[in-house]
Design an enzyme around this catalytic site. Structure first.
Site, PDB file in Angstrom:
ATOM      1  N   THR A 110       0.851  -1.195   0.000  1.00 46.67           N
ATOM      2  CA  THR A 110       0.000   0.000   0.000  1.00 46.67           C
ATOM      3  C   THR A 110       0.884   1.242   0.000  1.00 46.67           C
ATOM      4  O   THR A 110       1.872   1.306   0.736  1.00 46.67           O
ATOM      5  CB  THR A 110      -0.954   0.003   1.211  1.00 46.67           C
TER       6      THR A 110
ATOM      7  N   HIS B 143       2.463 -11.398  14.404  1.00 46.59           N
ATOM      8  CA  HIS B 143       3.502 -11.912  15.293  1.00 46.59           C
ATOM      9  C   HIS B 143       3.252 -13.357  15.707  1.00 46.59           C
ATOM     10  O   HIS B 143       4.116 -14.012  16.311  1.00 46.59           O
ATOM     11  CB  HIS B 143       3.585 -11.037  16.549  1.00 46.59           C
TER      12      HIS B 143
END
Length: 429
Positions: free
Chosen positions: A347, A400
């Site tokens: 993006t 994560h």
């Protein structure tokens, strides 16, 4: 009379909002003609007529939410254009003429005759049932008059009551989701804040509602973190300046920054495959393909069309694909398959002037690269001199749960290295 239903759109799309009717009642249509535009979570699609004929009825209005399988219109296969409106007018005229006659007849009807008819009606409506069936019906709260008897003599038995109870439960089960939706809408309405000063209310488009829902889901279902780095864009800008005219003349497309970052991302993903993976249950699915999503801003919100097999495309191929997808996105011409199945997303908030941001994951992907504005900043060079260099902050948001901080930092640093030495990247590309 032929019913027109909302067709199966795609595996992940089960509902939509009627954006615009392309026909009106009384219009002649041929099988396959588009009759309405349906706004879905991802793209706007046209719904076509299932049969040729005249639109006799539109059952839904613009702005209504509909689900796959809902009946939205009816087509009279033997009708003629405009006949529907004329028939309606004739029906209304006949009804108006008949009404005074009916009222006059009712006024003349003797009271005794009315009582006799009422008694006949009661006798005809009398239910024949066994005592056990009556008791079971009372316990289950079922009206005996609504039960069909299987007995040839018309007597209702306990098993008939059980069958009716099962049907009632099934109907209730089917109605439950619709009732939940209705209650949810009522709750949302009751939660509206009343203001003492002027405001303007506007219903969110289905696409904006979906964007909002998925962004919240991404934050709630992933352990999302973001790491940052900065890139010296001097060499990329120099290379573009040297090659832009010959590149445009040869490929009929401008050489932009996105092709460099796409190639760099693919190279880094090959070195750190977990960032090109996703979680499915208790499994990690490492993808051996590189379908890169490109976030594109449109008037109706952000969409992410996918550049397929970016690792097999050269710079010109990537630039052409990005340009084509961006144009289709802004013209509302994207197809569903162009929005599905990406493995990683890029993006670029820099085109709007963004200096730094934390992009949100495009689930179920576990990585997204954010690019930002290029601005000259003071940089200490290896010989300790200070120079004004065109610098860009880059960000990597990652999940994560399967990507450790070490891998994320190394991934972003690898992109930095390839962008700052673009000549090798261009040759290898």
């Amino acid at each position: 009379m032929k019913e027109i239903k909302v067709p199966e759109l795609a595996e992940s799309i089960t509902e939509g909002t009627i954006a615009e009717w392309l026909v009106k009642k009384g219009d002649q249509v041929e099988k396959g003609d588009p009759i309405l535009e349906l706004e879905t979570d991802k793209v706007n699609v046209e719904v076509n007529a299932d049969a040729s004929g005249v639109i006799s009825e539109l059952l839904k209005d613009e702005g209504d939410d509909v689900e796959v399988g809902d009946v939205i219109a009816k087509v009279d296969e033997n009708g003629e254009a405009g006949s529907s409106s004329e028939e309606d007018s004739q029906d209304k005229e006949e009804e108006q003429q008949e009404q005074p006659k009916q009222e006059e007849k009712q006024q003349k009807e003797p009271a005794a005759e009315k009582q006799e008819k009422a008694a006949d009606h009661e006798n005809k409506g009398e239910v024949i049932a066994t005592p056990a069936a009556r008791k079971k019906a009372r316990e289950l709260g079922i009206d005996l008059s609504e039960i069909s008897a299987r007995d040839p003599l018309g007597r209702i038995r306990p098993e008939d009551v059980d069958a009716a109870a099962s049907g009632s439960k099934q109907e209730t089960k089917q109605e439950a989701p619709k009732q939940e939706k209705k209650e949810k809408k009522q709750q949302q309405t009751s939660e509206k804040t009343e203001f003492t000063k002027p405001v303007e209310r506007e219903k969110m488009s289905r696409r904006r509602q979906t964007i909002a829902k998925r962004l919240v889901e991404a934050q709630q279902t992933s352990a999302m973190l973001t790491t940052f780095n900065e890139v010296d864009m001097t060499n990329v800008m120099k290379l573009r300046s040297e090659r832009k005219e010959s590149f445009l003349k040869k490929h009929d497309i401008k050489l932009g920054f996105m092709s460099f970052f796409t190639k760099a991302a693919v190279g880094a993903l090959k070195e750190f495959p977990l960032i090109n993976a996703e979680i499915q249950g208790n499994e990690v699915v490492k993808k051996k393909f590189y379908d890169i999503g490109m976030a594109v801003s449109t008037d109706e919100g952000l969409v992410v069309p996918v550049v397929r097999d970016a690792d097999r495309l050269d710079f010109a191929g990537i630039e052409k694909e990005i340009a084509q997808l961006a144009t289709k996105a802004r013209n509302k011409e994207l197809q569903l398959d162009e929005l599905q199945g990406g493995s990683f997303t890029i993006t670029n908030g820099g085109i709007f002037g963004s200096m730094l941001s934390t992009p949100i994951l495009n689930s179920p992907q576990v990585g997204i690269l954010g690019l930002h504005n290029i601005e000259k900043r003071a940089k200490v060079m290896p010989d300790d001199t200070i120079q004004a260099r065109p610098m860009m902050y880059i960000a990597l948001s990652y999940d994560h749960r399967i990507v450790d901080g070490k891998e994320a930092v190394q991934f972003l640093r690898r992109i930095k290295e390839m962008i700052e030495d673009p000549y090798d990247l261009l040759l290898e590309g």
